[in-house]
Design an enzyme around this catalytic site. Structure first.
Site, PDB file in Angstrom:
ATOM      1  N   HIS A  28      12.553  18.298 -25.915  1.00 42.46           N
ATOM      2  CA  HIS A  28      13.863  18.915 -26.137  1.00 42.46           C
ATOM      3  C   HIS A  28      14.366  19.637 -24.882  1.00 42.46           C
ATOM      4  O   HIS A  28      15.538  19.577 -24.527  1.00 42.46           O
ATOM      5  CB  HIS A  28      13.743  19.875 -27.328  1.00 42.46           C
ATOM      6  CG  HIS A  28      14.944  20.724 -27.550  1.00 42.46           C
ATOM      7  ND1 HIS A  28      14.967  22.062 -27.233  1.00 42.46           N
ATOM      8  CD2 HIS A  28      16.165  20.427 -28.038  1.00 42.46           C
ATOM      9  CE1 HIS A  28      16.166  22.547 -27.531  1.00 42.46           C
ATOM     10  NE2 HIS A  28      16.905  21.589 -28.019  1.00 42.46           N
ATOM     11  N   GLU A  34      15.665  17.150 -22.503  1.00 43.27           N
ATOM     12  CA  GLU A  34      17.006  16.710 -22.928  1.00 43.27           C
ATOM     13  C   GLU A  34      18.076  17.658 -22.354  1.00 43.27           C
ATOM     14  O   GLU A  34      19.062  17.217 -21.765  1.00 43.27           O
ATOM     15  CB  GLU A  34      17.056  16.683 -24.459  1.00 43.27           C
ATOM     16  CG  GLU A  34      18.429  16.416 -25.055  1.00 43.27           C
ATOM     17  CD  GLU A  34      18.755  17.405 -26.169  1.00 43.27           C
ATOM     18  OE1 GLU A  34      19.780  18.121 -26.033  1.00 43.27           O
ATOM     19  OE2 GLU A  34      18.008  17.477 -27.182  1.00 43.27           O
ATOM     20  N   HIS A  35      17.856  18.964 -22.509  1.00 45.46           N
ATOM     21  CA  HIS A  35      18.825  19.924 -21.952  1.00 45.46           C
ATOM     22  C   HIS A  35      18.953  19.765 -20.436  1.00 45.46           C
ATOM     23  O   HIS A  35      20.042  19.771 -19.882  1.00 45.46           O
ATOM     24  CB  HIS A  35      18.358  21.364 -22.237  1.00 45.46           C
ATOM     25  CG  HIS A  35      18.804  21.892 -23.559  1.00 45.46           C
ATOM     26  ND1 HIS A  35      19.598  23.011 -23.673  1.00 45.46           N
ATOM     27  CD2 HIS A  35      18.581  21.472 -24.818  1.00 45.46           C
ATOM     28  CE1 HIS A  35      19.825  23.258 -24.953  1.00 45.46           C
ATOM     29  NE2 HIS A  35      19.216  22.347 -25.663  1.00 45.46           N
ATOM     30  N   GLU A  50      18.415  29.145 -28.947  1.00 48.12           N
ATOM     31  CA  GLU A  50      18.433  28.042 -29.910  1.00 48.12           C
ATOM     32  C   GLU A  50      17.224  28.174 -30.845  1.00 48.12           C
ATOM     33  O   GLU A  50      17.332  28.011 -32.058  1.00 48.12           O
ATOM     34  CB  GLU A  50      18.410  26.696 -29.160  1.00 48.12           C
ATOM     35  CG  GLU A  50      18.696  25.516 -30.071  1.00 48.12           C
ATOM     36  CD  GLU A  50      18.738  24.170 -29.336  1.00 48.12           C
ATOM     37  OE1 GLU A  50      18.661  24.158 -28.090  1.00 48.12           O
ATOM     38  OE2 GLU A  50      18.864  23.138 -30.017  1.00 48.12           O
TER      39      GLU A  50
END
Lengths: 422, 425
Positions: free
Chosen positions: B69, B72-73, B144
């Protein structure tokens, strides 16, 4: 995409999508937000759950299953100070039936039955059904606050609009549930039949004329009486900003800021304010995203949106509680920058391009199209996404700056864990 | 033009699967009636991929939780203009997501499709990680993670996976923890990238108003030929029994939430369409909206319409679940288990089977309306080694016997129950 009149007080907004595999049809009744809001939300649930012909949830759900998994769901929302009570139907097109059955016409008739032929006794809705739906509504209101982002937003609006009907949550107030009776709901239903504006929205491949005929026959049978004027109070300016803090056992703090957008009605200066909102906090090119998130790393989300039907602008962010003041200052700073014209022509063009692109994409999704059609409630104006994109394209830099200077801060709401044990 | 055409006569739809010379598989569904397009560039890499090595590497790399994840960012950033800035020039809406078993980058647009496609392929194929940029993301992703920590449904699901599985990495939070993401370095990100972002491990899916020739021209322009990489992964052996039968968390909720899951055999890694469809039908027959059980529970005030059944599957995991809210979760659990026993004794009626199958088949059709759903399904079905139309066809072929055969998979003594409730007042 167009809007036609079905009969007095009842309109039909539709978009034909020839390649769609299913039909989405929403039947919305429009009512003022007032002391009957909770009762109406309850009524809508009752109407969606069963009909005279299918009086139990079991029979109703099996009937829906036999229509190839058709669904009829109650959806309640606010549009300005109007409560929109929608029964939303989704079903596959006839050409997919395994035994050549008709699906769509039967499903639309079932939807009309929900509204027109509910399971009522001469003296009201059945008590056992009312009891069940009261409990379900109570639970629905409770779970709404499990989502802390949603909760913080509801609370900010409640504080900001405490003297306006807009403070109400569209699905109602738990404290008002107990007193509701089957008789009252029956009267309310009759009242809605006779006195409410209705908007039917439809997206799908079914022939719209055939649908229109069915709807005319079914909904035209109601003799609409005098229809109320649905008005929303617009406060153009804040009377000074207030701050409300609330403590709960949360890991992430929520910061929600409400602004008055300087509008006097839903279309007032709308293209300019919409564009200004995008530059301020409406996309990844926006000031809030670029600075508060990307440069300062303060949050995962920080965005602004315009509630056009009420003329308010809302900024939402999730932050580390001790950073609340820092984030608040940063957000105010970015708004001041827009007011001062401190944004490049490139950003202006990017915001226009982004809005144009998203509006033009609306009809590529049935769901977005249905939402687009639904926003016109009882409004005299009807606009296609392409028309709105064009209106936004012609907004000048000066108009954006002017719009930003009409915006005034009204309420700051902070939810965090202060005062709670870690 | 090379490539195979995959067609559904029923839907009157088709798409092309093309092996591009770069090694990338490209799926194109031409939709000339649309205004714009939706594209998704995905890799078969997600939060479950925690320990791996390239064939040429000596040692295995174990990575911190949440790194897929994080990657991905970080891919959105570049040495020059970052991806968001580039999409701002075209007006497209871009995004990305990481799940248990895949990571996807996507955009939707009305105009300038080829330009957007070029940006998408280009930014995903050009990683740029430095110590500073990696550091900067900790605040954003940290928030997040905090956001998910306040979400009771998120906790409900992960607590269930941790109760069902001893070691299966599906237990790991997709976003990781504040502590685990602090260990992420540019070197680790590059190690993940090299292993999983090879063209041979990826797929590009495009649905919308453009032709496959247009898509391929952009691929020709942007993509370099890559030799397929081979990698090995260590997947911890998972015992057949659940780790814990019950798990509970206290969070600020008014009504308790519950999720019941039944452990499945660890193999096969990918569940085929017939199994998934059969299980979906079975779960629906047991407690779906048209079942007598749902009706009883609703009338008794034990569930509300938020109740649903779901077969949670992906690469390396499979878990039939029953999810809802109840004042008395234990009674709901008992009722579901009793109903399963009853079906085991008496079998499924022809009527229930026919009606449920019809209903689910009809709902499956809705997934073929919108471009975003189409692109998502193209990617998903490709990674599942099926076609986009497999499920729809299977609904028409599946038999009652197939569904009854699934009953053995739902064993009370190999199930876990996750509950999230408020503090006792």
């Amino acid at each position: 995409m167009e809007l036609q009149k079905i009969c007095k007080g009842t309109r039909f907004a539709f978009h034909r999508n020839e390649t769609s595999k299913s039909t989405a049809l929403s039947l919305s009744l429009l009512a003022p937000l007032d002391e009957k809001t909770t009762a109406r939300a309850l009524l809508l649930q009752l109407l969606a759950r069963t009909t005279k012909q299918y009086p139990t949830t079991y029979e109703m759900n099996r009937r829906l299953a036999s229509l190839y998994g058709a669904t009829i769901s109650p959806q309640v929302e606010k549009q300005g100070e109007m409560q929109v009570l929608a029964l939303v139907l989704q079903c596959p097109d006839d050409r997919f039936a395994l035994e050549n059955e008709s699906i769509c016409a039967d499903a639309v008739n079932l939807l009309c039955d929900c509204l027109l032929l509910p399971d009522v006794m001469p003296d009201g809705f059945k008590e056992e059904n009312v009891r069940r739906e009261k409990e379900l509504l109570r639970q629905q209101i409770d779970s709404r606050s499990d989502d802390k982002r949603r909760y913080a937003l509801d609370r900010m609006i409640e504080e900001m609009c405490k003297d306006e009907p807009y403070r109400r949550i569209p699905i109602g107030d738990k404290a008002e549930i107990d007193a509701i009776t089957g008789k009252e709901l029956f009267d309310l239903w009759k009242d809605l039949m006779l006195h409410s504006h209705v908007l039917v929205s439809f997206v799908g491949s079914a022939p719209s004329q055939t649908l229109l005929e069915t709807l005319k026959m079914r909904l035209g049978s109601i003799e609409k009486q005098e229809l109320p004027e649905l008005r929303t109070e617009f406060l153009t300016e804040s009377y000074g900003s207030q701050t409300v803090r609330e403590a709960q056992d949360v890991k992430q703090g929520k910061l929600v800021i409400g602004f008055r957008a300087g509008m006097t009605y839903e279309m007032d200066n709308y293209p300019a304010i919409r564009l200004m909102t995008a530059i301020f906090g409406g996309g990844t090119f926006s000031k809030l995203f670029m600075n508060v998130r990307e440069k300062m790393s303060l949050c995962y989300y920080c965005s602004a949106r315009l509630v056009r039907h009420k003329g308010i602008l809302i900024v939402e962010s999730g932050i580390e509680p001790e950073n609340a003041e820092k984030a608040l200052d940063a957000i105010r700073h970015e708004l001041d920058a827009v007011r001062a014209g401190d944004f490049t022509d490139e950003t202006l063009e990017q915001a226009k391009r982004y809005l144009r692109d998203s509006f033009r994409s609306v009809t590529d999704s049935n769901y977005s199209t249905l939402l687009w059609l639904r926003q016109f409630g009882a409004s005299a104006v009807f606009q296609t996404p392409v028309e709105l994109a064009a209106a936004i394209d012609s907004v000048s830099r000066e108009e954006v700056i002017l719009a930003a200077n009409l915006v005034s801060e009204d309420t700051v709401y902070i939810l965090d864990d202060s005062g709670k044990e870690a | 033009m090379e490539g195979k055409c995959i067609r559904s006569e029923l839907l009157g739809e088709q798409y092309y699967e093309i092996k591009h010379q770069s090694g990338l598989t490209v799926l194109v569904m031409e939709q000339p009636q649309c205004t714009g397009a939706f594209a998704m560039f995905g890799t078969r890499y997600g939060s479950v991929d925690t320990c791996f090595k390239l064939e040429s590497d000596d040692d295995y790399t174990s990575v911190p939780e949440g790194i897929a994840h994080y990657l991905e960012h970080k891919l959105f950033e570049s040495e020059e203009l970052d991806a968001f800035e580039r999409f701002a020039q075209t007006g497209a809406s871009a995004n990305a997501f990481t799940s248990f078993d895949k990571t996807c980058y996507l955009f939707q647009c009305a105009d300038r499709v080829e330009e957007n496609l070029e940006i998408l392929l280009d930014f995903v194929k050009h990683p740029y990680f430095t110590k500073e940029t990696v550091q900067k993301e900790q605040g954003i992703i940290g928030q997040e993670i905090r956001m998910y920590q306040d979400n009771p449904d998120w906790a409900l699901g992960f607590n269930l996976y941790r109760a069902v599985y001893h070691k299966n990495p599906v237990r790991i939070d997709i976003a990781g923890t504040i502590e685990s993401i602090a260990q992420i370095t540019p070197e680790l990100l590059y190690a993940c990238y090299r292993t999983f972002y090879n063209n041979s491990n990826m797929v590009l899916a495009v649905a919308g108003n453009l032709t496959r020739a247009q898509v391929l021209a952009v691929c020709d322009k942007v993509l370099q030929k890559e030799e397929p990489v081979r990698f090995e992964q260590i997947v911890p052996e998972e015992p057949d029994t659940v780790a814990q039968p019950y798990t509970e968390a206290i969070m600020p909720v008014d009504l308790p939430k519950f999720e019941l899951g039944f452990k499945q055999p660890a193999q096969p890694i990918l569940r085929d369409c017939k199994e998934r469809v059969s299980m979906d039908i079975l779960l629906e027959i047991i407690a779906g909206k048209l079942s007598p059980l749902y009706h009883e529970l609703l009338e008794q005030g034990l569930v509300n319409p938020s109740f649903y059944v779901y077969y949670f599957t992906g690469r390396g995991f499979a878990l039939p679940t029953f999810v809802g809210e109840s004042s008395d979760p234990e009674r709901v659990r008992a009722a579901i288990l009793a109903r399963i026993e009853e079906l085991r004794q008496n079998g499924i009626t022809d009527e229930d089977f026919a009606l449920t199958r019809k209903s689910l088949y009809g709902q499956e059709l809705r997934a073929f309306n919108d471009m975003d759903d189409l692109a998502y399904q193209l990617v998903d079905s490709y990674f599942s080694e099926e076609t986009m139309f497999s499920a729809l066809a299977t609904y028409r072929e599946v038999t009652k016997g197939d569904v009854e055969a699934m009953l053995d998979r739902l064993q009370a003594d190999n199930s876990s129950f996750s509950v999230v409730k408020g503090e006792t007042k």
